[in-house]
Design a protein around this motif. Structure first.
Motif, short mmCIF file in Angstrom:
data_model
loop_
_atom_site.label_atom_id
_atom_site.label_comp_id
_atom_site.label_asym_id
_atom_site.label_seq_id
_atom_site.Cartn_x
_atom_site.Cartn_y
_atom_site.Cartn_z
N PRO A 103 0.95 -1.28 0.18
CA PRO A 103 0.06 0.14 0.17
C PRO A 103 0.93 1.24 0.07
CG PRO A 103 0.22 -0.91 2.07
CD PRO A 103 0.89 -2.02 1.30
N TYR A 104 0.48 2.43 -0.72
CA TYR A 104 1.05 3.58 -0.74
C TYR A 104 0.03 4.75 -0.45
CZ TYR A 104 4.47 7.02 -1.47
OH TYR A 104 5.22 8.05 -1.70
N GLU A 105 0.34 5.29 0.45
CA GLU A 105 -0.68 6.20 0.91
C GLU A 105 -0.57 7.62 0.22
OE1 GLU A 105 -2.72 8.40 5.04
OE2 GLU A 105 -1.75 6.31 5.28
N LEU A 106 -1.74 8.14 -0.27
CA LEU A 106 -1.56 9.57 -0.98
C LEU A 106 -1.74 10.13 0.08
CD1 LEU A 106 -4.53 8.66 -3.70
CD2 LEU A 106 -2.18 8.54 -4.03
N ILE A 107 -1.12 11.55 -0.06
CA ILE A 107 -0.99 12.62 0.96
C ILE A 107 -1.98 13.51 0.61
CG2 ILE A 107 0.67 14.37 1.72
CD1 ILE A 107 2.69 12.44 1.06
N GLU A 108 -3.08 14.05 1.45
CA GLU A 108 -4.21 14.73 1.17
C GLU A 108 -4.51 14.49 -0.24
OE1 GLU A 108 -2.69 18.63 1.89
OE2 GLU A 108 -2.25 18.05 3.89
N GLY A 109 -4.72 13.26 -0.62
CA GLY A 109 -5.50 13.01 -1.99
C GLY A 109 -4.43 13.22 -3.10
N ARG A 110 -3.25 13.38 -3.04
CA ARG A 110 -2.21 13.54 -3.99
C ARG A 110 -1.05 12.66 -3.97
NH1 ARG A 110 -0.45 19.32 -3.77
NH2 ARG A 110 0.37 18.79 -1.94
N PHE A 111 -0.58 12.41 -5.05
CA PHE A 111 0.62 11.66 -5.30
C PHE A 111 1.97 12.13 -5.81
CE2 PHE A 111 2.72 8.62 -8.44
CZ PHE A 111 3.22 7.57 -7.43
N SER A 112 2.91 11.73 -5.18
CA SER A 112 4.21 12.32 -5.54
C SER A 112 5.13 11.26 -6.19
CB SER A 112 5.14 13.08 -4.53
OG SER A 112 6.19 13.32 -4.79
N PRO A 113 5.31 10.93 -7.36
CA PRO A 113 6.17 9.98 -7.85
C PRO A 113 7.53 10.13 -7.32
CG PRO A 113 4.84 11.03 -9.73
CD PRO A 113 4.85 11.63 -8.59
N MET A 114 8.04 11.28 -7.29
CA MET A 114 9.27 11.35 -6.70
C MET A 114 9.41 11.01 -5.21
SD MET A 114 11.59 13.34 -8.33
CE MET A 114 12.60 14.36 -7.27
N GLN A 115 8.35 11.04 -4.50
CA GLN A 115 8.60 10.66 -3.01
C GLN A 115 8.50 8.86 -2.92
OE1 GLN A 115 5.73 12.46 -0.49
NE2 GLN A 115 6.62 11.52 1.30
N LEU A 116 7.43 8.41 -3.97
CA LEU A 116 7.40 6.96 -3.73
C LEU A 116 8.85 6.25 -4.18
CD1 LEU A 116 6.15 4.02 -4.04
CD2 LEU A 116 5.36 4.65 -6.13
N ILE A 117 9.61 6.85 -5.25
CA ILE A 117 10.78 6.42 -5.86
C ILE A 117 11.99 6.50 -4.81
CG2 ILE A 117 12.55 6.70 -7.34
CD1 ILE A 117 10.14 7.55 -9.54
N GLU A 118 11.78 7.66 -4.09
CA GLU A 118 12.97 7.95 -2.89
C GLU A 118 12.75 6.98 -2.08
OE1 GLU A 118 14.90 11.78 -0.77
OE2 GLU A 118 12.86 11.95 -1.09
N ASP A 119 11.22 6.73 -1.50
CA ASP A 119 11.11 5.70 -0.50
C ASP A 119 11.80 4.56 -0.69
OD1 ASP A 119 9.76 7.41 1.08
OD2 ASP A 119 7.91 6.82 0.48
N GLU A 120 11.54 3.99 -2.05
CA GLU A 120 11.91 2.64 -2.66
C GLU A 120 13.56 2.52 -2.69
OE1 GLU A 120 10.08 -0.03 -2.95
OE2 GLU A 120 8.60 0.95 -2.08
N LEU A 121 14.14 3.62 -3.00
CA LEU A 121 15.86 3.62 -3.12
C LEU A 121 16.18 3.70 -1.66
CD1 LEU A 121 16.08 6.56 -5.38
CD2 LEU A 121 16.88 4.33 -5.98
N ILE A 122 15.52 4.34 -0.78
CA ILE A 122 16.14 4.23 0.61
C ILE A 122 16.09 2.93 1.18
CG2 ILE A 122 15.55 4.95 3.02
CD1 ILE A 122 14.79 7.80 1.90
N VAL A 123 15.03 2.18 1.09
CA VAL A 123 14.82 0.83 1.72
C VAL A 123 15.75 -0.38 0.70
CG1 VAL A 123 12.70 1.19 2.66
CG2 VAL A 123 12.94 0.10 0.40
N SER A 124 16.17 0.07 -0.34
CA SER A 124 17.12 -0.73 -1.20
C SER A 124 18.61 -0.45 -0.62
CB SER A 124 17.04 -0.51 -2.76
OG SER A 124 17.64 0.64 -3.07
N ILE A 125 19.06 0.50 0.05
CA ILE A 125 20.48 0.48 0.49
C ILE A 125 20.58 -0.48 1.40
CG2 ILE A 125 22.07 1.80 1.90
CD1 ILE A 125 20.69 4.35 0.43
#
Length: 160
Positions: A103-125
């Motif tokens: 699940p990926y929660e929208l922030i105030e009904g909006r989606f930031s592709p950059m934030q999703l990608i950054e989150d995935e990069l962080i957990v891949s380190i």
């Protein structure tokens, strides 16, 4: 940022977003690296699932420079990943997420592709990044006898 309506329009036509972003634009991620030089290539493919969920398939590739925890010198690591997400607002996050999706929660009904990608990069380190082989490490690790002599006597090692 994309609104829920824009995401649904993308999903209805199986639209995709792709591009290349400089690593330094991912502030949280860049702060974990030895250097913020380089870029991340990423793509997101959206789809409206039959069960009502709005899903996204994320792919990313980057070569980053980390600090080896064995020798404290920089080394390059290729990060590559793929994740399937369902986009949810606060009301639907408690619903059962389809198997194989995060699940990926929208922030105030909006989606930031950059934030999703950054989150995935962080957990891949890796938790303790290091050169693949000790032989690839810098001089500190290769000369570890100077730092921790084989004698096991810590007083001798400290020069006392």
């Amino acid at each position: 940022w994309y609104s829920r309506r824009e995401l649904e329009a993308l999903a209805d036509r199986r639209g995709a977003i792709s591009g290349e972003v400089e690593i330094r634009r991912f502030e949280r991620f860049a702060g974990m690296l030895h250097s913020d030089v380089g870029s991340v290539r990423a793509s997101l493919q959206f789809e409206q699932r039959r069960d009502g969920w709005l899903s996204g398939e994320v792919h990313y590739d980057a070569v980053v420079e980390l600090t080896c925890q064995r020798c404290l010198e920089p080394f390059r690591l290729e990060l590559s990943g793929e994740v399937n997400v369902v986009l949810a607002d606060e009301a639907s996050t408690s619903a059962t997420v389809p198997e194989g999706f995060e699940p990926y929660e929208l922030i105030e009904g909006r989606f930031s592709p950059m934030q999703l990608i950054e989150d995935e990069l962080i957990v891949s380190i890796p938790l303790a990044p290091k050169h693949e082989r000790p032989a690839d490490c810098g001089s500190l690790a290769r000369n570890r006898a100077v730092v921790a002599p084989e004698s096991g006597n810590t007083a001798e090692a400290a020069g006392q």
